[in-house]
Design an enzyme around this catalytic site. Structure first.
Site, PDB file in Angstrom:
ATOM      1  N   LYS A 133      -6.391   3.430  -1.500  1.00 31.96           N
ATOM      2  CA  LYS A 133      -5.108   4.016  -1.104  1.00 31.96           C
ATOM      3  C   LYS A 133      -5.339   5.206  -0.188  1.00 31.96           C
ATOM      4  O   LYS A 133      -4.760   5.302   0.902  1.00 31.96           O
ATOM      5  CB  LYS A 133      -4.316   4.449  -2.332  1.00 31.96           C
ATOM      6  CG  LYS A 133      -3.106   5.316  -1.995  1.00 31.96           C
ATOM      7  CD  LYS A 133      -2.548   6.032  -3.196  1.00 31.96           C
ATOM      8  CE  LYS A 133      -1.577   7.113  -2.789  1.00 31.96           C
ATOM      9  NZ  LYS A 133      -1.023   7.871  -3.937  1.00 31.96           N
ATOM     10  N   ASP A 151      -0.084   1.803  -2.527  1.00 31.18           N
ATOM     11  CA  ASP A 151      -0.035   2.618  -3.734  1.00 31.18           C
ATOM     12  C   ASP A 151       0.773   1.858  -4.774  1.00 31.18           C
ATOM     13  O   ASP A 151       1.083   0.679  -4.597  1.00 31.18           O
ATOM     14  CB  ASP A 151       0.542   4.007  -3.450  1.00 31.18           C
ATOM     15  CG  ASP A 151       2.004   3.940  -3.015  1.00 31.18           C
ATOM     16  OD1 ASP A 151       2.578   2.830  -2.920  1.00 31.18           O
ATOM     17  OD2 ASP A 151       2.583   5.007  -2.758  1.00 31.18           O
TER      18      ASP A 151
END
Length: 225
Positions: A133, A151
């Site tokens: 991420k 995410d």
């Protein structure tokens, strides 16, 4: 590795992204976008994203500027030392562990990259405390290069739509790299984080006001408003 066809091959992803691009600017934007273009250096994005892990954006939005007002380069941050850095980023979650990782990262950036943040995903993933991420966000927001920052919001919502069927954010990223048209790679994170924070909540999403209600398969939704 060959991926199967997407669960909903007829999902109108271009229309969905267009709807989101028109609707989401009315809401508070994610942390990185709040920083403004002139302040989005790759190093600031890297550090702010590390600070935001398991921490609310509202808190990170206070702590990150406080830190950057003192140090916003690897050299200046390393000079602070781990204890002073921990004081500056308190009370973000796991602030001592994050301070240790950031100090280590700064030393590596200075030693290996002349103080610059690398733009390659593999190089970023070698940095302490940096997962996919964070690395993808540096690549996309920091350098404007192709990448998909997945995410928990992007993972949850794309699976809730039925656009992908994946058990983890990393698996969702892999599926999106196969299915998602490239023009949507960079903007999808901003749009789905905004949607997830304001409408498509983990539990009891606000389906009655969602601009995508007619397109969403509501996979896994037990209760909604």
């Amino acid at each position: 590795m060959t991926l199967p066809a997407p669960p909903r091959p007829d999902f109108p992803i271009d229309e969905v992204m267009q709807i989101l691009s028109q609707a989401m600017p009315a809401f508070t934007q994610p942390l990185i976008d709040q920083m403004g273009d002139e302040r989005q250096t790759p190093f600031r994005i890297l550090v702010a994203t590390i600070l935001s892990l398991r921490t609310k954006d509202t808190l990170t939005a206070v702590v990150a500027p406080r830190l950057f007002g003192v140090a916003d380069t690897p050299e200046a941050t390393l000079a602070l030392g781990e204890d002073r850095l921990a004081e500056l980023i308190y009370p973000v979650g796991f602030y001592r562990t994050k301070a240790r990782s950031i100090v280590q990262i700064c030393a590596i950036l200075i030693d290996r990259y002349g103080g610059a943040v690398p733009s390659g995903l593999d190089a970023l993933l070698e940095l302490p405390g940096v997962g996919r991420k964070t690395a993808n966000l540096v690549v996309t927001a920091g350098y404007g290069l192709p990448g998909i920052c997945v995410d928990i919001h992007v993972h949850r919502i794309t699976n809730r739509w039925g656009y992908v069927a994946a058990k983890s954010p990393d698996a969702t990223e892999l599926a999106l790299r196969a299915y998602l048209p490239r023009q949507h790679w960079i903007p999808i994170n901003n749009l789905l984080v905004t949607l997830g924070q304001n409408i498509c909540h983990p539990t009891s999403p606000r389906c009655s006001v969602c601009p995508l209600a007619e397109h969403c398969a509501r996979v896994g939704v037990v209760r909604s408003r």
